[in-house]
Scaffold this motif. Structure first.
Motif, PDB file in Angstrom:
ATOM      1  N   ALA A 124       0.824  -1.209   0.000  1.00 55.70           N
ATOM      2  CA  ALA A 124       0.000   0.000   0.000  1.00 55.70           C
ATOM      3  C   ALA A 124       0.858   1.260   0.000  1.00 55.70           C
ATOM      4  O   ALA A 124       0.567   2.255  -0.685  1.00 55.70           O
ATOM      5  CB  ALA A 124      -0.934  -0.025   1.209  1.00 55.70           C
ATOM      6  N   LEU A 125       1.966   1.214   0.778  1.00 50.58           N
ATOM      7  CA  LEU A 125       2.868   2.359   0.821  1.00 50.58           C
ATOM      8  C   LEU A 125       3.526   2.594  -0.538  1.00 50.58           C
ATOM      9  O   LEU A 125       3.679   3.735  -0.989  1.00 50.58           O
ATOM     10  CB  LEU A 125       3.939   2.134   1.892  1.00 50.58           C
ATOM     11  CG  LEU A 125       4.969   3.257   2.069  1.00 50.58           C
ATOM     12  CD1 LEU A 125       4.268   4.558   2.473  1.00 50.58           C
ATOM     13  CD2 LEU A 125       6.011   2.872   3.129  1.00 50.58           C
ATOM     14  N   LEU A 126       3.901   1.502  -1.243  1.00 42.27           N
ATOM     15  CA  LEU A 126       4.527   1.626  -2.554  1.00 42.27           C
ATOM     16  C   LEU A 126       3.569   2.241  -3.565  1.00 42.27           C
ATOM     17  O   LEU A 126       3.927   3.123  -4.348  1.00 42.27           O
ATOM     18  CB  LEU A 126       4.989   0.249  -3.045  1.00 42.27           C
ATOM     19  CG  LEU A 126       5.634   0.194  -4.428  1.00 42.27           C
ATOM     20  CD1 LEU A 126       6.900   1.056  -4.466  1.00 42.27           C
ATOM     21  CD2 LEU A 126       5.968  -1.261  -4.801  1.00 42.27           C
ATOM     22  N   VAL A 127       2.323   1.802  -3.528  1.00 39.76           N
ATOM     23  CA  VAL A 127       1.318   2.360  -4.448  1.00 39.76           C
ATOM     24  C   VAL A 127       1.093   3.834  -4.159  1.00 39.76           C
ATOM     25  O   VAL A 127       0.966   4.670  -5.071  1.00 39.76           O
ATOM     26  CB  VAL A 127       0.010   1.556  -4.340  1.00 39.76           C
ATOM     27  CG1 VAL A 127      -1.109   2.250  -5.110  1.00 39.76           C
ATOM     28  CG2 VAL A 127       0.207   0.141  -4.847  1.00 39.76           C
ATOM     29  N   ALA A 128       1.084   4.199  -2.900  1.00 46.22           N
ATOM     30  CA  ALA A 128       0.874   5.608  -2.537  1.00 46.22           C
ATOM     31  C   ALA A 128       2.018   6.486  -3.042  1.00 46.22           C
ATOM     32  O   ALA A 128       1.812   7.601  -3.533  1.00 46.22           O
ATOM     33  CB  ALA A 128       0.732   5.728  -1.013  1.00 46.22           C
ATOM     34  N   ILE A 129       3.252   5.968  -2.938  1.00 47.69           N
ATOM     35  CA  ILE A 129       4.419   6.740  -3.415  1.00 47.69           C
ATOM     36  C   ILE A 129       4.361   6.928  -4.911  1.00 47.69           C
ATOM     37  O   ILE A 129       4.632   8.020  -5.442  1.00 47.69           O
ATOM     38  CB  ILE A 129       5.717   6.042  -2.978  1.00 47.69           C
ATOM     39  CG1 ILE A 129       5.872   6.099  -1.442  1.00 47.69           C
ATOM     40  CG2 ILE A 129       6.927   6.690  -3.645  1.00 47.69           C
ATOM     41  CD1 ILE A 129       7.030   5.300  -0.910  1.00 47.69           C
ATOM     42  N   VAL A 130       4.017   5.867  -5.644  1.00 56.07           N
ATOM     43  CA  VAL A 130       3.936   5.964  -7.107  1.00 56.07           C
ATOM     44  C   VAL A 130       2.878   6.976  -7.510  1.00 56.07           C
ATOM     45  O   VAL A 130       3.078   7.805  -8.412  1.00 56.07           O
ATOM     46  CB  VAL A 130       3.642   4.575  -7.711  1.00 56.07           C
ATOM     47  CG1 VAL A 130       3.326   4.704  -9.201  1.00 56.07           C
ATOM     48  CG2 VAL A 130       4.825   3.651  -7.498  1.00 56.07           C
ATOM     49  N   LEU A 131       1.735   6.941  -6.879  1.00 57.84           N
ATOM     50  CA  LEU A 131       0.669   7.914  -7.194  1.00 57.84           C
ATOM     51  C   LEU A 131       1.114   9.336  -6.896  1.00 57.84           C
ATOM     52  O   LEU A 131       0.799  10.273  -7.638  1.00 57.84           O
ATOM     53  CB  LEU A 131      -0.598   7.554  -6.402  1.00 57.84           C
ATOM     54  CG  LEU A 131      -1.295   6.242  -6.817  1.00 57.84           C
ATOM     55  CD1 LEU A 131      -2.474   5.951  -5.886  1.00 57.84           C
ATOM     56  CD2 LEU A 131      -1.754   6.335  -8.254  1.00 57.84           C
ATOM     57  N   LEU A 132       1.857   9.494  -5.796  1.00 58.27           N
ATOM     58  CA  LEU A 132       2.342  10.828  -5.439  1.00 58.27           C
ATOM     59  C   LEU A 132       3.317  11.360  -6.484  1.00 58.27           C
ATOM     60  O   LEU A 132       3.289  12.548  -6.849  1.00 58.27           O
ATOM     61  CB  LEU A 132       2.990  10.789  -4.059  1.00 58.27           C
ATOM     62  CG  LEU A 132       3.561  12.121  -3.537  1.00 58.27           C
ATOM     63  CD1 LEU A 132       2.429  13.148  -3.393  1.00 58.27           C
ATOM     64  CD2 LEU A 132       4.268  11.933  -2.204  1.00 58.27           C
ATOM     65  N   LEU A 133       4.199  10.480  -6.991  1.00 59.24           N
ATOM     66  CA  LEU A 133       5.159  10.906  -8.013  1.00 59.24           C
ATOM     67  C   LEU A 133       4.465  11.323  -9.301  1.00 59.24           C
ATOM     68  O   LEU A 133       4.816  12.321  -9.930  1.00 59.24           O
ATOM     69  CB  LEU A 133       6.160   9.782  -8.300  1.00 59.24           C
ATOM     70  CG  LEU A 133       7.161   9.477  -7.178  1.00 59.24           C
ATOM     71  CD1 LEU A 133       8.019   8.270  -7.551  1.00 59.24           C
ATOM     72  CD2 LEU A 133       8.063  10.693  -6.914  1.00 59.24           C
ATOM     73  N   PHE A 134       3.490  10.563  -9.737  1.00 56.45           N
ATOM     74  CA  PHE A 134       2.748  10.917 -10.941  1.00 56.45           C
ATOM     75  C   PHE A 134       2.000  12.231 -10.763  1.00 56.45           C
ATOM     76  O   PHE A 134       1.875  13.033 -11.689  1.00 56.45           O
ATOM     77  CB  PHE A 134       1.747   9.813 -11.295  1.00 56.45           C
ATOM     78  CG  PHE A 134       2.351   8.712 -12.122  1.00 56.45           C
ATOM     79  CD1 PHE A 134       2.702   8.930 -13.446  1.00 56.45           C
ATOM     80  CD2 PHE A 134       2.564   7.459 -11.562  1.00 56.45           C
ATOM     81  CE1 PHE A 134       3.263   7.912 -14.198  1.00 56.45           C
ATOM     82  CE2 PHE A 134       3.138   6.449 -12.328  1.00 56.45           C
ATOM     83  CZ  PHE A 134       3.479   6.660 -13.652  1.00 56.45           C
ATOM     84  N   ASP A 135       1.527  12.475  -9.554  1.00 49.25           N
ATOM     85  CA  ASP A 135       0.743  13.689  -9.310  1.00 49.25           C
ATOM     86  C   ASP A 135       1.618  14.927  -9.277  1.00 49.25           C
ATOM     87  O   ASP A 135       1.182  16.016  -9.671  1.00 49.25           O
ATOM     88  CB  ASP A 135      -0.013  13.527  -7.980  1.00 49.25           C
ATOM     89  CG  ASP A 135      -0.942  14.701  -7.743  1.00 49.25           C
ATOM     90  OD1 ASP A 135      -1.834  14.932  -8.609  1.00 49.25           O
ATOM     91  OD2 ASP A 135      -0.757  15.401  -6.729  1.00 49.25           O
ATOM     92  N   THR A 136       2.889  14.762  -8.801  1.00 44.46           N
ATOM     93  CA  THR A 136       3.774  15.932  -8.666  1.00 44.46           C
ATOM     94  C   THR A 136       4.721  16.092  -9.850  1.00 44.46           C
ATOM     95  O   THR A 136       5.614  16.934  -9.824  1.00 44.46           O
ATOM     96  CB  THR A 136       4.613  15.808  -7.383  1.00 44.46           C
ATOM     97  OG1 THR A 136       5.365  14.592  -7.431  1.00 44.46           O
ATOM     98  CG2 THR A 136       3.714  15.796  -6.160  1.00 44.46           C
ATOM     99  N   GLU A 137       4.640  15.278 -10.938  1.00 42.27           N
ATOM    100  CA  GLU A 137       5.547  15.352 -12.079  1.00 42.27           C
ATOM    101  C   GLU A 137       5.389  16.687 -12.804  1.00 42.27           C
ATOM    102  O   GLU A 137       4.273  17.171 -13.000  1.00 42.27           O
ATOM    103  CB  GLU A 137       5.250  14.205 -13.043  1.00 42.27           C
ATOM    104  CG  GLU A 137       6.218  14.159 -14.206  1.00 42.27           C
ATOM    105  CD  GLU A 137       5.866  13.021 -15.153  1.00 42.27           C
ATOM    106  OE1 GLU A 137       4.729  12.535 -15.076  1.00 42.27           O
ATOM    107  OE2 GLU A 137       6.738  12.644 -15.944  1.00 42.27           O
TER     108      GLU A 137
END
Length: 382
Positions: free
Chosen positions: A24-37
């Motif tokens: 769950a933590l890994l998925v949250a980090i990936v989503l955060l990166l896509f959102d802040t690109e």
């Protein structure tokens, strides 16, 4: 002794719980990166980019006098390797014969042993005197024979009766003896080698005490009073000159651009060089002032005929592809293949294109120029 401590078994449910939390933590980090690109803001617009700024020079057709130039090597008119004319031992070498010496015409260079030639002159002189004596006797015999026939009152039957053949032989004997005497006197005079013209001794080949034979090299002498140049021009440049060209003056310019005086055209034209297929022009430089040196490479520039309807442009206006770019009244580019008449001092002179001037020309054309392209001209007359 028995170990009573027992390891507590792991709880399978807790292990799967930690694995789920990690995913769950890994998925949250990936989503955060896509959102802040970072993203690039692209804005649609219908405004065209401004035309490039182009420096232009403005020229008008004019009548100019052609200036034709070519490079040529300065050569001494007289450049000789002096050789011995007689055989003998060198008994003296004068200062003027040393390499680098400046000599005047008639300066002594070498002295060759002359005793054999003095003896030959004495013998030839004696033969000459004997021949003259024989001639006097033959003349006397002819005179006596004539008087004898005159006293007898009869005509001589032939020339032999008057001793005329003997007289003719005696006359030819005197002439031969005189020629022989002059020849040995010339050989004796050649025992003293002198400079045939003024110049510099560039190299010495013979040494003191050396025995030389006819044809052996003694010194190399290079003229310093009269120089000549041979310039070559294309047939197109040759057509721009005023003809006949003989007697015309030409400017001599050093490679650095410093003027060095003038040369006079001696001959020119009439044939093409077999190697370059260009017209050759022969020039003379009399009494150089010291700035013109043999072996130097100078620019020769001649004034040609008057040419009407020409444009004189900086060389930078000619593109690598050989075009000149003009800017029309609507600030659009169009190119021409110029007829280059001649080049001079960083400029080119071309035939004016059809139409009436003035003409605006791109001073430094770019490789990206296209016919019909709109530009922003900026005047640059410098």
């Amino acid at each position: 002794m028995t170990d009573k401590s027992v390891e507590a078994p792991q709880n399978p449910k807790r292990r799967w719980l930690w694995i789920g939390l990690a995913l769950a933590l890994l998925v949250a980090i990936v989503l955060l990166l896509f959102d802040t690109e970072d993203t690039i803001d692209v804005r649609a617009t219908t405004t065209a980019p401004p035309p490039p700024v182009v420096s232009v020079v403005t020229v008008v057709p004019q009548t100019v006098r052609a200036r034709i130039s070519a490079f040529a090597e300065v050569r001494p008119r007289w450049d000789a390797e002096l050789r011995s004319a007689i055989s003998g031992r060198i008994i003296a070498i004068h200062e003027a014969a040393l390499a680098g010496a400046k000599v005047d015409r008639g300066d002594p260079l070498f002295s060759i042993e002359s005793a054999p030639y003095e003896s030959a002159v004495a013998a030839a002189a004696m033969e000459h005197e004997q021949a003259k004596l024989a001639l006097l006797r033959a003349q006397n015999n002819v005179t006596v024979a004539r008087r004898q026939f005159d006293r007898d009152g009869v005509e001589p039957p032939n020339d032999l009766a008057l001793n005329l053949p003997q007289l003719r032989i005696a006359e030819k004997t005197v002439a031969a003896a005189e020629a022989r005497l002059n020849a040995v006197r010339t050989e004796l005079a050649q025992a003293d080698v002198v400079a045939p013209f003024s110049g510099f001794v560039t190299q010495r080949f013979a040494s003191l005490g050396q025995t030389v034979a006819p044809g052996d090299a003694l010194v190399h002498l290079s003229d310093d009073r009269q120089f000549e140049l041979v310039a070559e021009f294309s047939q197109a440049d040759w057509a721009l000159l005023n003809h006949p060209i003989s007697g015309a003056k030409a400017e001599l310019i050093h490679r650095t651009g410093v003027p060095l005086g003038e040369a006079q055209v001696r001959h020119g034209g009439g044939f093409l060089d077999q190697n370059t297929r260009q017209v050759r022009l022969f020039l003379d430089v009399a009494s150089p002032d010291g700035r013109v040196l043999a072996g130097d490479f100078l620019k020769v520039r001649l004034l040609g005929r008057q040419i009407a309807d020409t444009l004189t442009l900086p060389e930078s206006t000619l593109s690598r592809a050989g075009y000149v770019w003009l800017i029309g009244d609507n600030d659009q580019l169009h190119r021409i293949s110029p007829d280059i008449l001649f080049r001079n001092e960083g400029t080119i002179t071309i035939s004016a294109p059809e139409g009436t001037g003035p003409w605006r020309v791109a001073k430094t054309p770019l490789a990206s120029f296209l016919p019909g392209q709109r530009v922003t001209p900026r005047s640059d007359e410098g």
